[in-house]
Write an enzyme that holds these catalytic residues in place. Structure first.
Site, PDB file in Angstrom:
ATOM      1  N   GLY A 179       0.717  -1.210  -0.127  1.00  0.00           N
ATOM      2  CA  GLY A 179       0.040   0.220  -0.004  1.00  0.00           C
ATOM      3  C   GLY A 179       0.813   1.108   0.022  1.00  0.00           C
ATOM      4  O   GLY A 179       2.029   1.208   0.308  1.00  0.00           O
ATOM      5  N   CYS A 180      -0.019   2.352  -0.170  1.00  0.00           N
ATOM      6  CA  CYS A 180       0.987   3.641  -0.180  1.00  0.00           C
ATOM      7  C   CYS A 180       1.482   4.148   1.069  1.00  0.00           C
ATOM      8  O   CYS A 180       2.672   4.456   1.120  1.00  0.00           O
ATOM      9  CB  CYS A 180       0.258   4.772  -0.863  1.00  0.00           C
ATOM     10  SG  CYS A 180      -1.652   4.626  -0.411  1.00  0.00           S
ATOM     11  N   TYR A 181       0.532   3.903   2.056  1.00  0.00           N
ATOM     12  CA  TYR A 181       0.970   4.312   3.444  1.00  0.00           C
ATOM     13  C   TYR A 181       2.255   3.490   3.862  1.00  0.00           C
ATOM     14  O   TYR A 181       3.339   4.041   4.138  1.00  0.00           O
ATOM     15  CB  TYR A 181       0.020   4.333   4.474  1.00  0.00           C
ATOM     16  CG  TYR A 181      -1.118   5.493   4.351  1.00  0.00           C
ATOM     17  CD1 TYR A 181      -0.409   6.754   4.544  1.00  0.00           C
ATOM     18  CD2 TYR A 181      -2.337   5.423   4.372  1.00  0.00           C
ATOM     19  CE1 TYR A 181      -1.400   8.073   4.389  1.00  0.00           C
ATOM     20  CE2 TYR A 181      -3.495   6.476   4.179  1.00  0.00           C
ATOM     21  CZ  TYR A 181      -2.851   7.500   4.352  1.00  0.00           C
ATOM     22  OH  TYR A 181      -3.630   8.831   4.350  1.00  0.00           O
ATOM     23  N   THR A 183       4.419   1.696   2.273  1.00  0.00           N
ATOM     24  CA  THR A 183       5.634   2.110   1.343  1.00  0.00           C
ATOM     25  C   THR A 183       6.286   3.224   2.290  1.00  0.00           C
ATOM     26  O   THR A 183       7.503   3.204   2.363  1.00  0.00           O
ATOM     27  CB  THR A 183       5.393   2.356   0.101  1.00  0.00           C
ATOM     28  OG1 THR A 183       4.931   1.301  -0.634  1.00  0.00           O
ATOM     29  CG2 THR A 183       6.835   2.787  -0.699  1.00  0.00           C
ATOM     30  N   SER A 184       5.649   4.265   2.627  1.00  0.00           N
ATOM     31  CA  SER A 184       6.131   5.564   3.075  1.00  0.00           C
ATOM     32  C   SER A 184       6.582   5.238   4.668  1.00  0.00           C
ATOM     33  O   SER A 184       7.539   6.025   5.269  1.00  0.00           O
ATOM     34  CB  SER A 184       5.195   6.497   3.026  1.00  0.00           C
ATOM     35  OG  SER A 184       4.152   6.543   4.104  1.00  0.00           O
TER      36      SER A 184
END
Ligand SMILES: NC(=O)c1ccc[n+]([C@@H]2O[C@H](COP(=O)([O-])OP(=O)(O)OC[C@H]3O[C@@H](n4cnc5c(N)ncnc54)[C@H](OP(=O)(O)O)[C@@H]3O)[C@@H](O)[C@H]2O)c1
Length: 372
Positions: A179-181, A183-184
């Site tokens: 997911g995007c979160y 990854t960050s």
């Protein structure tokens, strides 16, 4: 609550990235995108049209069936193929005949339904939904609310974070893009956890995301007048992405890790800023954090280490596959503060998927991702 600890993940040191590999594969690969009309699907189409070794053979959408890519995405109309390719039906058997690698940019739940028949045809799958990110079907049900429809495939799936699972991705038939979160959050945290410098009970995370993170769906909460000039937290205290974040952190730590996470919606189209607060488990300084990151990511083409003086900023990563990471040590509180910026649609989704595709096909890892 049960959870699975995976075998110790390989690090990027185990298999060097193949950015300039002289013997890299140069043959074309036929690819298809299922769910090509969403934000992630559109960005995948954009990246695949400019990829020198990807031959885009099919793109699907129910609402735009019969229209060309150029009709729906005028910004891509300069590509000849965008005028030729028409959105088609999502028929797994037909798509498997047309493509060797199939990208799924579907909502969770639907992706698993498509994956089951596709895997049987021998097609290699890059799934961008949450369906294969979590190893334990009980955790999947706890966070996503429904039974997993293909639990037997969970063991086969490789978590598509190239900086961490490069070797596994290159051999995988089913890649589950993070997911995007996650990854960050995972890229800044994992090296420090691997080096055992973080007190595992102390991890607090706050993230800010642009509105494309919610997908191209019509919902009152995401209308312009509801989002513009306004910022709000949501998904507190148990956002769905906690399931994969905690599973990955636990695998690295060798014991269960639970974190606090508060995401916010901010009125921008793209981008995620994440700030992570941790108590060090031993004495460290900003220099030792720099050494750990340099060891983990010094050779990585898409990780930019900003150090202890600069700050990440979404405008510097927008439209790119970079993650920018910065850090500080707060001498007053004793905490370390880790900060990152990504484009949720690129490094948080489609760009990372192309990075995985390159690994799966033996292409230089940066191919099609516009690194000069
Ligand atoms: N947005 C982000 O920043 C982001 C980041 C990382 C991962 N992801 C994940 O990537 C996936 C796609 O996200 P998105 O933001 O692109 O979503 P989206 O904008 O809502 O697009 C969803 C796509 O799936 C298709 N679709 C929906 N239901 C379908 C069904 N039952 N059968 C076939 N096609 C169906 C839609 O096309 P039609 O309605 O035209 O058929 C559309 O192309 C999601 O799982 C999301 O969680 C998103």
């Amino acid at each position: 609550m049960s959870f699975a600890i995976r075998s110790k993940p390989n690090t990027h040191r185990a298999v060097k990235k193949n950015v300039n590999a002289p013997l890299a594969n140069r043959s074309e690969t036929k690819v298809a995108v299922i769910g090509g009309s969403g934000y992630v699907g559109e960005e995948l189409v954009r990246l695949l049209l400019q990829h020198p070794y990807a031959d885009l053979a099919a793109v699907t959408s129910r609402q735009f069936a019969g229209k060309t890519l150029a009709d729906i995405f005028p910004r891509l109309s300069h590509h000849q193929k965008a005028g030729d390719i028409r959105f088609g039906a999502s028929n797994p058997a037909q798509l498997a005949q047309m493509a060797q690698v199939i990208f799924l940019a579907l909502p969770h739940g639907f992706a698993a339904e498509f994956t089951k028949p596709l895997v049987q045809t021998g097609a290699r799958i890059v799934d961008l939904s949450a369906d294969f990110r979590i190893k334990d079907p009980k955790i999947y049900k706890e966070f996503y609310g429904n039974d997993h429809s293909a639990p037997d495939l969970l063991g086969e799936a490789v978590y598509g974070l190239p900086e961490i699972y490069r070797a596994e991705i290159s051999h995988a038939n089913l890649v589950a893009c993070p997911g995007c979160y996650p990854t960050s959050i995972l890229l800044p945290l994992l090296p420090l956890i691997r080096e055992k410098v973080v007190s595992l009970a102390s991890i607090l995370v706050t993230s800010l995301s642009g509105v494309t993170g919610a997908g191209r769906k019509v919902e009152t909460d995401y209308l312009f007048a509801e989002c513009n000039e306004s910022i709000r937290p949501y998904g507190v205290p148990k956002h769905r992405h906690l399931s994969e974040i905690e599973e990955q952190l636990s695998a690295f730590a060798g014991k269960k890790v639970t974190i606090q996470f508060t995401p916010h919606l901010v009125p921008v189209n793209r981008g995620i800023i994440t700030t992570i607060y941790v108590d060090p488990s031993k004495e460290i300084d900003a220099g030792s954090i720099a050494t750990i990151y340099q060891k983990a990511y010094g050779d990585e083409p898409f990780v930019r280490l900003l150090g202890a003086e600069r700050f990440p900023d979404t405008k510097n990563v927008s439209g790119t596959n970079f993650i920018d990471i910065a850090w500080r040590l707060d001498l007053r509180t004793g905490r370390a503060i880790l900060m990152s910026a990504i484009d949720n649609i690129v490094k948080g989704a489609s760009g990372q998927a192309i990075q995985c595709f390159n690994l799966m096909r033996g292409y230089p890892e940066t191919t099609g991702l516009q690194i000069p």
